[in-house]
Design a protein around this motif. Structure first.
Motif, PDB file in Angstrom:
ATOM      1  N   LYS A   1       0.656  -1.235   0.131  1.00 45.18           N
ATOM      2  CA  LYS A   1       0.020  -0.103   0.002  1.00 45.18           C
ATOM      3  C   LYS A   1       0.809   1.175   0.044  1.00 45.18           C
ATOM      4  CE  LYS A   1      -4.008   1.921   2.159  1.00 45.18           C
ATOM      5  NZ  LYS A   1      -4.792   1.603   3.268  1.00 45.18           N
ATOM      6  N   ARG A   2       0.678   2.308  -0.862  1.00 42.93           N
ATOM      7  CA  ARG A   2       1.407   3.448  -0.965  1.00 42.93           C
ATOM      8  C   ARG A   2       0.421   4.524  -1.102  1.00 42.93           C
ATOM      9  NH1 ARG A   2       5.855   4.456  -5.657  1.00 42.93           N
ATOM     10  NH2 ARG A   2       6.891   2.958  -4.242  1.00 42.93           N
ATOM     11  N   ILE A   3       0.784   5.635  -0.007  1.00 41.67           N
ATOM     12  CA  ILE A   3      -0.101   6.833   0.218  1.00 41.67           C
ATOM     13  C   ILE A   3       0.835   7.909   0.119  1.00 41.67           C
ATOM     14  CG2 ILE A   3      -2.006   5.730   1.528  1.00 41.67           C
ATOM     15  CD1 ILE A   3      -0.634   6.932   4.045  1.00 41.67           C
ATOM     16  N   ASP A   4       0.091   9.074  -0.164  1.00 37.52           N
ATOM     17  CA  ASP A   4       1.079  10.405  -0.308  1.00 37.52           C
ATOM     18  C   ASP A   4       1.085  10.978   0.896  1.00 37.52           C
ATOM     19  OD1 ASP A   4       1.286  13.602  -0.716  1.00 37.52           O
ATOM     20  OD2 ASP A   4       1.760  12.564  -2.714  1.00 37.52           O
TER      21      ASP A   4
ATOM     22  N   ASP B   1      -1.990  13.213   1.835  1.00 37.12           N
ATOM     23  CA  ASP B   1      -3.230  12.638   1.832  1.00 37.12           C
ATOM     24  C   ASP B   1      -3.773  13.166   3.196  1.00 37.12           C
ATOM     25  OD1 ASP B   1      -5.603  10.982   2.444  1.00 37.12           O
ATOM     26  OD2 ASP B   1      -4.589   9.632   0.941  1.00 37.12           O
ATOM     27  N   PRO B   2      -5.027  13.941   2.920  1.00 30.63           N
ATOM     28  CA  PRO B   2      -5.675  14.457   4.232  1.00 30.63           C
ATOM     29  C   PRO B   2      -6.256  13.324   5.305  1.00 30.63           C
ATOM     30  CG  PRO B   2      -7.278  14.623   2.278  1.00 30.63           C
ATOM     31  CD  PRO B   2      -5.797  14.199   1.881  1.00 30.63           C
ATOM     32  N   GLU B   3      -6.190  12.032   4.956  1.00 23.87           N
ATOM     33  CA  GLU B   3      -6.551  10.908   5.807  1.00 23.87           C
ATOM     34  C   GLU B   3      -5.333  10.463   6.394  1.00 23.87           C
ATOM     35  OE1 GLU B   3     -10.341   8.923   4.937  1.00 23.87           O
ATOM     36  OE2 GLU B   3      -9.548   9.248   2.864  1.00 23.87           O
ATOM     37  N   LEU B   4      -4.166  10.970   6.264  1.00 23.70           N
ATOM     38  CA  LEU B   4      -3.013  10.541   7.017  1.00 23.70           C
ATOM     39  C   LEU B   4      -2.499  11.460   8.301  1.00 23.70           C
ATOM     40  CD1 LEU B   4      -0.176   8.788   6.818  1.00 23.70           C
ATOM     41  CD2 LEU B   4       0.763  10.777   5.577  1.00 23.70           C
ATOM     42  N   ASP B   5      -2.546  10.747   9.350  1.00 20.67           N
ATOM     43  CA  ASP B   5      -2.105  11.686  10.551  1.00 20.67           C
ATOM     44  C   ASP B   5      -0.871  11.217  11.010  1.00 20.67           C
ATOM     45  OD1 ASP B   5      -4.579  13.127  10.950  1.00 20.67           O
ATOM     46  OD2 ASP B   5      -5.641  11.282  11.271  1.00 20.67           O
ATOM     47  N   MET B   6      -0.018  12.165  11.519  1.00 19.04           N
ATOM     48  CA  MET B   6       1.281  11.901  12.338  1.00 19.04           C
ATOM     49  C   MET B   6       1.127  12.648  13.487  1.00 19.04           C
ATOM     50  SD  MET B   6       5.133  12.927  11.038  1.00 19.04           S
ATOM     51  CE  MET B   6       5.182  11.562   9.802  1.00 19.04           C
ATOM     52  N   ASP B   7       1.589  11.836  14.587  1.00 23.50           N
ATOM     53  CA  ASP B   7       1.630  12.270  15.872  1.00 23.50           C
ATOM     54  C   ASP B   7       3.028  12.997  16.346  1.00 23.50           C
ATOM     55  OD1 ASP B   7       3.233  10.342  16.825  1.00 23.50           O
ATOM     56  OD2 ASP B   7       1.686   8.881  17.667  1.00 23.50           O
ATOM     57  N   ASP B   8       3.333  13.504  17.421  1.00 22.43           N
ATOM     58  CA  ASP B   8       4.494  14.048  17.846  1.00 22.43           C
ATOM     59  C   ASP B   8       5.585  13.143  17.805  1.00 22.43           C
ATOM     60  OD1 ASP B   8       3.131  16.540  18.012  1.00 22.43           O
ATOM     61  OD2 ASP B   8       2.864  16.433  20.435  1.00 22.43           O
TER      62      ASP B   8
ATOM     63  N   GLY C   1       2.787   0.217   5.190  1.00 24.93           N
ATOM     64  CA  GLY C   1       3.151   0.529   3.580  1.00 24.93           C
ATOM     65  C   GLY C   1       4.051   1.574   3.547  1.00 24.93           C
ATOM     66  N   GLU C   2       4.154   1.851   2.149  1.00 24.73           N
ATOM     67  CA  GLU C   2       4.830   3.188   1.916  1.00 24.73           C
ATOM     68  C   GLU C   2       4.298   4.757   1.840  1.00 24.73           C
ATOM     69  OE1 GLU C   2       7.723   0.442  -1.201  1.00 24.73           O
ATOM     70  OE2 GLU C   2       6.179   1.791  -1.869  1.00 24.73           O
ATOM     71  N   VAL C   3       5.077   5.507   2.393  1.00 23.20           N
ATOM     72  CA  VAL C   3       4.584   6.959   2.246  1.00 23.20           C
ATOM     73  C   VAL C   3       5.474   7.709   1.205  1.00 23.20           C
ATOM     74  CG1 VAL C   3       4.168   9.076   3.706  1.00 23.20           C
ATOM     75  CG2 VAL C   3       3.665   6.870   4.765  1.00 23.20           C
TER      76      VAL C   3
END
Length: 123
Positions: free
Chosen positions: A5-8, A11-18, A31-33
């Motif tokens: 699975k590869r996402i950009d 992507d607005p549905e991708l969240d990254m925490d601190d 997967g791959e970002v």
């Protein structure tokens, strides 16, 4: 065999925490970002259960490789290499298998001259 699975990264549905763990649609991502700038692929990072784990690569805008390494459980392991824009090796760092200890570092200028060499003391 299941496709990776590869996402950009944008992507607005991708969240990254601190802590830089990522989730996609509320679930830890495996997967791959990728990151693209002006249509050019500039980074690819591999994640497992939301944590960076696997190959990581960066490219200059012209497509030349900028850096390459491997992450395990969010830490760099083994050898990481960085290149100057002219394609010459800029740095090579060696990390322990658990990613917690730097073992060696070499740096070169754009002409290929060694400018720094460091080795960890052996215990």
């Amino acid at each position: 065999m299941t496709a990776v699975k590869r996402i950009d990264v944008d992507d607005p549905e991708l969240d990254m925490d601190d802590g830089e763990s990522i989730s996609y649609r509320g679930t830890p991502f495996t997967g791959e970002v990728v990151e693209c700038q002006r249509g050019a692929l500039v980074s690819l990072n591999t994640y497992k259960d939301g944590v960076e784990d696997g190959p990581t690569r960066e490219w200059y805008m012209d497509g030349a490789l900028r850096s390459e390494g491997v992450m395990r459980d969010g830490f760099p392991v083994g050898e990481l290499q960085i290149w100057h824009p002219n394609g010459r090796l800029a740095a090579r760092m060696t990390m322990s298998d658990n990613g917690l200890r730097q073992l060696a570092l070499f740096e070169w200028d754009e002409d290929g001259n060694l400018t720094k060499e460091w080795h960890a003391e052996r215990n």
